[in-house]
Design a protein around this motif. Structure first.
Motif, PDB file in Angstrom:
ATOM      1  N   LEU A  73       0.840  -1.185   0.000  1.00  0.00           N
ATOM      2  CA  LEU A  73       0.000   0.000   0.000  1.00  0.00           C
ATOM      3  C   LEU A  73       0.882   1.244   0.000  1.00  0.00           C
ATOM      4  N   LEU A  74       0.589   2.177  -0.905  1.00  0.00           N
ATOM      5  CA  LEU A  74       1.341   3.434  -0.963  1.00  0.00           C
ATOM      6  C   LEU A  74       0.580   4.598  -0.345  1.00  0.00           C
ATOM      7  N   ALA A  75      -0.757   4.619  -0.545  1.00  0.00           N
ATOM      8  CA  ALA A  75      -1.535   5.763  -0.065  1.00  0.00           C
ATOM      9  C   ALA A  75      -2.978   5.358   0.203  1.00  0.00           C
ATOM     10  N   VAL A  76      -3.560   6.029   1.193  1.00  0.00           N
ATOM     11  CA  VAL A  76      -4.990   5.972   1.474  1.00  0.00           C
ATOM     12  C   VAL A  76      -5.472   7.412   1.430  1.00  0.00           C
ATOM     13  N   ASP A  77      -6.523   7.652   0.678  1.00  0.00           N
ATOM     14  CA  ASP A  77      -7.010   9.023   0.485  1.00  0.00           C
ATOM     15  C   ASP A  77      -8.492   9.103   0.847  1.00  0.00           C
ATOM     16  N   TRP A  78      -8.804   9.973   1.802  1.00  0.00           N
ATOM     17  CA  TRP A  78     -10.196  10.282   2.153  1.00  0.00           C
ATOM     18  C   TRP A  78     -10.631  11.365   1.179  1.00  0.00           C
ATOM     19  N   LEU A  89      -9.975   5.860  -0.909  1.00  0.00           N
ATOM     20  CA  LEU A  89      -9.271   5.356  -2.083  1.00  0.00           C
ATOM     21  C   LEU A  89      -7.903   4.812  -1.683  1.00  0.00           C
ATOM     22  N   TYR A  90      -7.602   3.626  -2.178  1.00  0.00           N
ATOM     23  CA  TYR A  90      -6.347   2.943  -1.862  1.00  0.00           C
ATOM     24  C   TYR A  90      -5.489   2.851  -3.117  1.00  0.00           C
ATOM     25  N   LEU A  91      -4.212   3.193  -2.994  1.00  0.00           N
ATOM     26  CA  LEU A  91      -3.273   3.043  -4.110  1.00  0.00           C
ATOM     27  C   LEU A  91      -2.162   2.087  -3.706  1.00  0.00           C
ATOM     28  N   PHE A  92      -1.954   1.071  -4.544  1.00  0.00           N
ATOM     29  CA  PHE A  92      -0.940   0.056  -4.300  1.00  0.00           C
ATOM     30  C   PHE A  92       0.194   0.194  -5.312  1.00  0.00           C
ATOM     31  N   ASP A  93       1.348  -0.321  -4.940  1.00  0.00           N
ATOM     32  CA  ASP A  93       2.532  -0.264  -5.800  1.00  0.00           C
ATOM     33  C   ASP A  93       2.557  -1.469  -6.735  1.00  0.00           C
ATOM     34  N   GLY A  94       2.377  -1.210  -8.019  1.00  0.00           N
ATOM     35  CA  GLY A  94       2.460  -2.272  -9.018  1.00  0.00           C
ATOM     36  C   GLY A  94       3.881  -2.476  -9.508  1.00  0.00           C
ATOM     37  N   GLY A  95       4.773  -1.572  -9.128  1.00  0.00           N
ATOM     38  CA  GLY A  95       6.179  -1.690  -9.515  1.00  0.00           C
ATOM     39  C   GLY A  95       6.409  -1.446 -10.997  1.00  0.00           C
ATOM     40  N   GLN A  96       7.581  -1.833 -11.445  1.00  0.00           N
ATOM     41  CA  GLN A  96       7.948  -1.671 -12.854  1.00  0.00           C
ATOM     42  C   GLN A  96       7.389  -2.849 -13.640  1.00  0.00           C
ATOM     43  N   LEU A  97       6.640  -2.546 -14.686  1.00  0.00           N
ATOM     44  CA  LEU A  97       6.074  -3.604 -15.518  1.00  0.00           C
ATOM     45  C   LEU A  97       7.172  -4.240 -16.367  1.00  0.00           C
ATOM     46  N   SER A  98       7.174  -5.551 -16.396  1.00  0.00           N
ATOM     47  CA  SER A  98       8.148  -6.274 -17.211  1.00  0.00           C
ATOM     48  C   SER A  98       7.796  -6.130 -18.691  1.00  0.00           C
ATOM     49  N   GLN A  99       8.750  -6.428 -19.549  1.00  0.00           N
ATOM     50  CA  GLN A  99       8.485  -6.401 -20.994  1.00  0.00           C
ATOM     51  C   GLN A  99       7.385  -7.403 -21.352  1.00  0.00           C
ATOM     52  N   ASP A 100       7.370  -8.553 -20.678  1.00  0.00           N
ATOM     53  CA  ASP A 100       6.321  -9.546 -20.932  1.00  0.00           C
ATOM     54  C   ASP A 100       4.947  -8.990 -20.607  1.00  0.00           C
ATOM     55  N   HIS A 101       4.818  -8.343 -19.437  1.00  0.00           N
ATOM     56  CA  HIS A 101       3.523  -7.773 -19.074  1.00  0.00           C
ATOM     57  C   HIS A 101       3.130  -6.652 -20.034  1.00  0.00           C
ATOM     58  N   LEU A 102       4.088  -5.817 -20.417  1.00  0.00           N
ATOM     59  CA  LEU A 102       3.780  -4.735 -21.370  1.00  0.00           C
ATOM     60  C   LEU A 102       3.262  -5.296 -22.688  1.00  0.00           C
ATOM     61  N   ALA A 103       3.883  -6.368 -23.159  1.00  0.00           N
ATOM     62  CA  ALA A 103       3.487  -6.972 -24.435  1.00  0.00           C
ATOM     63  C   ALA A 103       2.111  -7.630 -24.345  1.00  0.00           C
ATOM     64  N   GLN A 104       1.690  -8.001 -23.141  1.00  0.00           N
ATOM     65  CA  GLN A 104       0.414  -8.694 -22.954  1.00  0.00           C
ATOM     66  C   GLN A 104      -0.753  -7.760 -22.665  1.00  0.00           C
ATOM     67  N   ILE A 105      -0.508  -6.463 -22.517  1.00  0.00           N
ATOM     68  CA  ILE A 105      -1.608  -5.551 -22.202  1.00  0.00           C
ATOM     69  C   ILE A 105      -2.650  -5.592 -23.310  1.00  0.00           C
ATOM     70  N   THR A 106      -3.883  -5.854 -22.889  1.00  0.00           N
ATOM     71  CA  THR A 106      -5.043  -5.858 -23.785  1.00  0.00           C
ATOM     72  C   THR A 106      -6.106  -5.015 -23.101  1.00  0.00           C
ATOM     73  N   LEU A 107      -6.360  -3.834 -23.635  1.00  0.00           N
ATOM     74  CA  LEU A 107      -7.300  -2.910 -23.001  1.00  0.00           C
ATOM     75  C   LEU A 107      -8.733  -3.421 -23.093  1.00  0.00           C
ATOM     76  N   GLN A 108      -9.490  -3.229 -22.021  1.00  0.00           N
ATOM     77  CA  GLN A 108     -10.917  -3.552 -22.017  1.00  0.00           C
ATOM     78  C   GLN A 108     -11.609  -2.492 -22.875  1.00  0.00           C
ATOM     79  N   PRO A 109     -12.074  -2.851 -24.087  1.00  0.00           N
ATOM     80  CA  PRO A 109     -12.508  -1.844 -25.056  1.00  0.00           C
ATOM     81  C   PRO A 109     -13.704  -0.986 -24.631  1.00  0.00           C
ATOM     82  N   ASP A 110     -14.596  -1.511 -23.789  1.00  0.00           N
ATOM     83  CA  ASP A 110     -15.734  -0.686 -23.377  1.00  0.00           C
ATOM     84  C   ASP A 110     -15.379   0.286 -22.260  1.00  0.00           C
ATOM     85  N   GLU A 111     -14.176   0.157 -21.685  1.00  0.00           N
ATOM     86  CA  GLU A 111     -13.757   1.054 -20.605  1.00  0.00           C
ATOM     87  C   GLU A 111     -12.553   1.924 -20.941  1.00  0.00           C
TER      88      GLU A 111
END
Length: 161
Positions: A73-78, A89-111
């Motif tokens: 957890l990085l932040a909690v915001d009232w 609202l809670y914000l978590f640290d996802g860290g640095q995305l690997s090249q594999d994860h970047l290549a696999q990103i598929t956006l949810q088209p309705d959002e």
């Protein structure tokens, strides 16, 4: 005080959770929603019976099609909102995305219609002020050992309480 009167005074905030992801240049991943006129981070509302961390993982999987490890957890915001009421609202640290994860990103088209990595100084140009403050405070909290508590994206003045 009667139970009903006590219950009526209790806050029942909506909760939302998101994750901050970074690239090798330490730029922040921002997404462009189809239903908002500003950029956001991957995340969304916490569902009944779900923890904020599990909500962040689920939302990232739904919105980006990936399941990278999500860290601390990085932040909690009232951040109460006139239209939606009390919000935490809670914000978590996802860290640095690997090249594999970047290549696999598929956006949810309705959002989502796009994503981009932005340097911290450009975040405020793409989103609303309170979200920009929250993102930047959480980004700064990555260098500290404890999460940051915020109100409307800002560290509160403890003397004001």
């Amino acid at each position: 005080m009667a139970a009903n009167a006590h219950e009526a005074k209790m806050a029942h905030p909506r909760m939302a959770a998101g994750a901050l992801f970074f690239d090798a240049a330490d730029r922040i991943l921002m997404v462009e929603p189809t239903y908002k006129d500003y950029w956001d981070i991957p995340g969304g509302y916490v569902e009944t019976g779900e923890s904020p961390l599990h909500a962040a993982v689920r939302e990232v999987r739904e919105e980006l099609g990936i399941t990278p490890p999500i860290g601390r957890l990085l932040a909690v915001d009232w951040a109460p909102n006139e239209a939606e009421g009390d919000k935490v609202l809670y914000l978590f640290d996802g860290g640095q995305l690997s090249q594999d994860h970047l290549a696999q990103i598929t956006l949810q088209p309705d959002e989502l219609k796009g994503f981009s990595f932005l340097p911290a100084e450009q975040v405020a140009e793409r989103t609303i002020p309170r979200l920009a403050r929250r993102i930047l405070a959480a980004t700064e909290a990555r260098t500290h050992t404890a999460p940051v508590y915020l109100e409307h994206g800002q560290k509160p003045d403890s003397r004001a309480a």
